[in-house]
Design an enzyme around this catalytic site. Structure first.
Site, short mmCIF file in Angstrom:
data_model
loop_
_atom_site.label_atom_id
_atom_site.label_comp_id
_atom_site.label_asym_id
_atom_site.label_seq_id
_atom_site.Cartn_x
_atom_site.Cartn_y
_atom_site.Cartn_z
N ASP A 283 0.88 2.51 3.79
CA ASP A 283 0.03 3.68 3.16
C ASP A 283 1.08 4.88 3.07
OD1 ASP A 283 -2.12 5.39 2.37
OD2 ASP A 283 -3.03 5.54 4.31
N PHE B 51 -4.87 14.72 3.86
CA PHE B 51 -4.67 13.64 4.75
C PHE B 51 -3.25 12.77 4.26
CE2 PHE B 51 -8.98 14.73 5.28
CZ PHE B 51 -9.33 14.47 6.65
N HIS C 169 1.54 5.09 -2.19
CA HIS C 169 1.12 6.16 -3.13
C HIS C 169 2.40 6.91 -3.87
CE1 HIS C 169 -3.02 6.13 -1.92
NE2 HIS C 169 -2.53 5.82 -0.70
N LEU C 170 2.63 6.42 -5.18
CA LEU C 170 3.95 6.90 -5.72
C LEU C 170 3.40 8.31 -6.58
CD1 LEU C 170 5.39 3.76 -7.33
CD2 LEU C 170 6.18 5.17 -5.27
N ARG C 171 2.18 8.76 -6.82
CA ARG C 171 1.90 10.29 -7.23
C ARG C 171 2.34 10.40 -8.43
NH1 ARG C 171 -1.51 10.42 -3.28
NH2 ARG C 171 -0.55 11.39 -1.02
N HIS D 15 0.79 -1.10 -0.06
CA HIS D 15 -0.09 -0.23 -0.07
C HIS D 15 0.85 1.21 0.08
CE1 HIS D 15 -4.11 1.96 1.43
NE2 HIS D 15 -3.22 2.79 0.95
ZN ZN Z 1 -6.58 4.66 2.01
#
Ligand code: ZN
Length: 422
Positions: A302, A320, A59-61, A57
């Site tokens: 995350d 967030f 996020h690489l953007r 999980h």
């Molecule tokens: Zn989430």
């Protein structure tokens, strides 16, 4: 592509092995043949040698939000955190809801990322929660799961259809479980602390009702269903119940959700603002209990980078999410292993066989023939996390300045040393 990792304490939960043993990687794969004398050596004596850690999980953007993170910088942060494989969520711009975006990520990762990257495709077009995305063609292009992470699928009928499609394609559905109507206007966990700080609350029930709905839909459809970043005691109990009934259900917890509570939230410091929010002591204890008793299958960070400009606003306006790749092993060691709550082998399982089984990846093991991905870490070196030295493009971590005992030492991907502490 050839490397001998010598003299370490090898712990491989996939085979149950725990003892001093060399690991030989030949042509990028774990080998049981005898290494020749001229093979490069990585000295691991005094260190723990484990199958390469997987973070399911992240996020690489990229594409679209490259000022916060790219596939390259996120991959480097993963390597520096001891991870050899990461899975990236689809909330990029554009959203990864088609095979075009999936293929872009796969190809770009091959070119620039030091670690393996598996994309997770969107459930719905644009993650708008209305129409299903091109799930089958994304599957062919390489996604290992589907999720609208960050934007939960509110329409139960759409979620049911997504589970039916995912079941036919044999991939799990991962849900960010949040009832947006219940959480609306909230910035932190709803409780005494939110009242004290005068901030809008996000009740535990906003997670619980969606976990309950999704478990019922998983039962109805027979889909494999995975709860992302679970954070409440009732979620843990419901997942345990669903497992006891034989449903194909799994869940993950983040290091921040087992390491800190809403009481430690620094007033109005946006590096403590994430979804789900930091919960109360009771919820944190339930998450830890779930890690101990096996209800929780994986630790996932995350990792959610945001550029400084976005996180430098007043608390209510900040997005967030926090970064997490580089502090995960340190937090797992200090909060779980050094406190004698779980064994080292169990910790390694949560980072290797746990996520590998959920996503059916041929990784997370050091059996001969497996990819030569290895994580080397130590147990006792004291170090301080300095977020200014981070390989990530972003700096939004609540763990800046925190002292750790033990952490990543070397990261090997396909027999190549991609990062080392020294
Ligand atoms: Zn989430």
């Amino acid at each position: 592509m050839n490397l001998l990792i010598r003299g370490g304490r090898l712990i491989d939960p996939s085979s149950g092995f725990d003892g001093i043993r060399d690991v030989f990687i030949e042509d990028g794969l774990i080998s049981d043949s005898r290494p020749s004398d001229d093979v490069p050596v990585l000295n691991a004596s005094g260190r723990i040698v484990a199958p390469g850690f997987i973070d399911m999980h992240v996020h690489l953007r990229e594409p679209g939000i490259e000022h916060a993170e790219t596939i390259e910088t996120g991959g480097k942060a993963a390597a520096a955190g001891g991870f050899t494989t990461i899975c990236c969520m689809p909330n990029t711009i554009p959203v990864n809801d088609s095979d075009t975006v999936t293929s872009y990520i796969v190809q770009r990762a091959r070119q620039v990322s030091p670690v393996n990257v598996y994309p997770i495709g969107a459930i719905t077009k644009g993650s708008k929660g209305e129409e299903l995305a091109a799930i089958e063609s994304m599957r062919e292009a390489g996604v290992v799961a589907i999720s609208d992470d960050g934007r939960p699928v509110m329409n139960s009928r759409v979620m049911r259809r997504a589970m039916e499609v995912a079941r036919a394609l044999n991939i799990p559905v991962i849900d960010h479980c949040e009832d947006l109507n219940l959480s609306a206007g909230g910035d932190m966990h709803e409780g005494v602390q939110s009242v004290r700080l005068g901030l809008g609350g996000i009740p535990s029930a906003s997670e619980d009702v969606m976990v309950a709905r999704d478990l019922l839909l998983a039962e109805l459809t027979g889909a494999r269903f995975h709860v992302a970043h679970l954070s409440t005691s009732r979620s843990v109990a419901m997942v345990a119940y669903a497992k006891s009934k034989g449903l194909q259900v799994s869940c993950e917890v983040t290091p921040h959700h087992f390491a800190i509570t809403d009481q430690e939230l620094s007033a109005y410091d946006s590096n403590y603002k994430m979804k789900p929010p930091l919960r109360c002591r009771h919820d944190v204890e339930a998450a830890i209990q779930g890690i101990v008793d096996g209800t929780i299958d994986a630790i996932a960070t995350d990792h959610a980078p945001h550029a400084g400009s976005e996180k430098m606003q007043e608390f209510e306006r900040c997005p967030f999410g926090i970064t997490g790749l580089e502090t995960a092993i340190g937090l797992a060691l200090s909060e779980l292993v050094h406190k004698n709550l779980i064994t080292l082998s169990r910790m390694i399982e949560l980072f290797t066989t746990g996520p590998a089984n959920i996503l059916r990846l041929n990784r997370g093991t050091l059996k001969p023939g497996a990819p030569g991905d290895v994580t080397v870490f130590d147990l006792d070196t004291e170090w301080t996390y300095d977020v200014q030295q981070s390989s990530s493009k972003s700096r939004n971590s609540p763990f800046h300045g925190r002292r750790f005992r033990g952490g990543p030492v070397a990261t090997v991907v396909g027999g190549v040393l991609v990062w080392s502490r020294e």
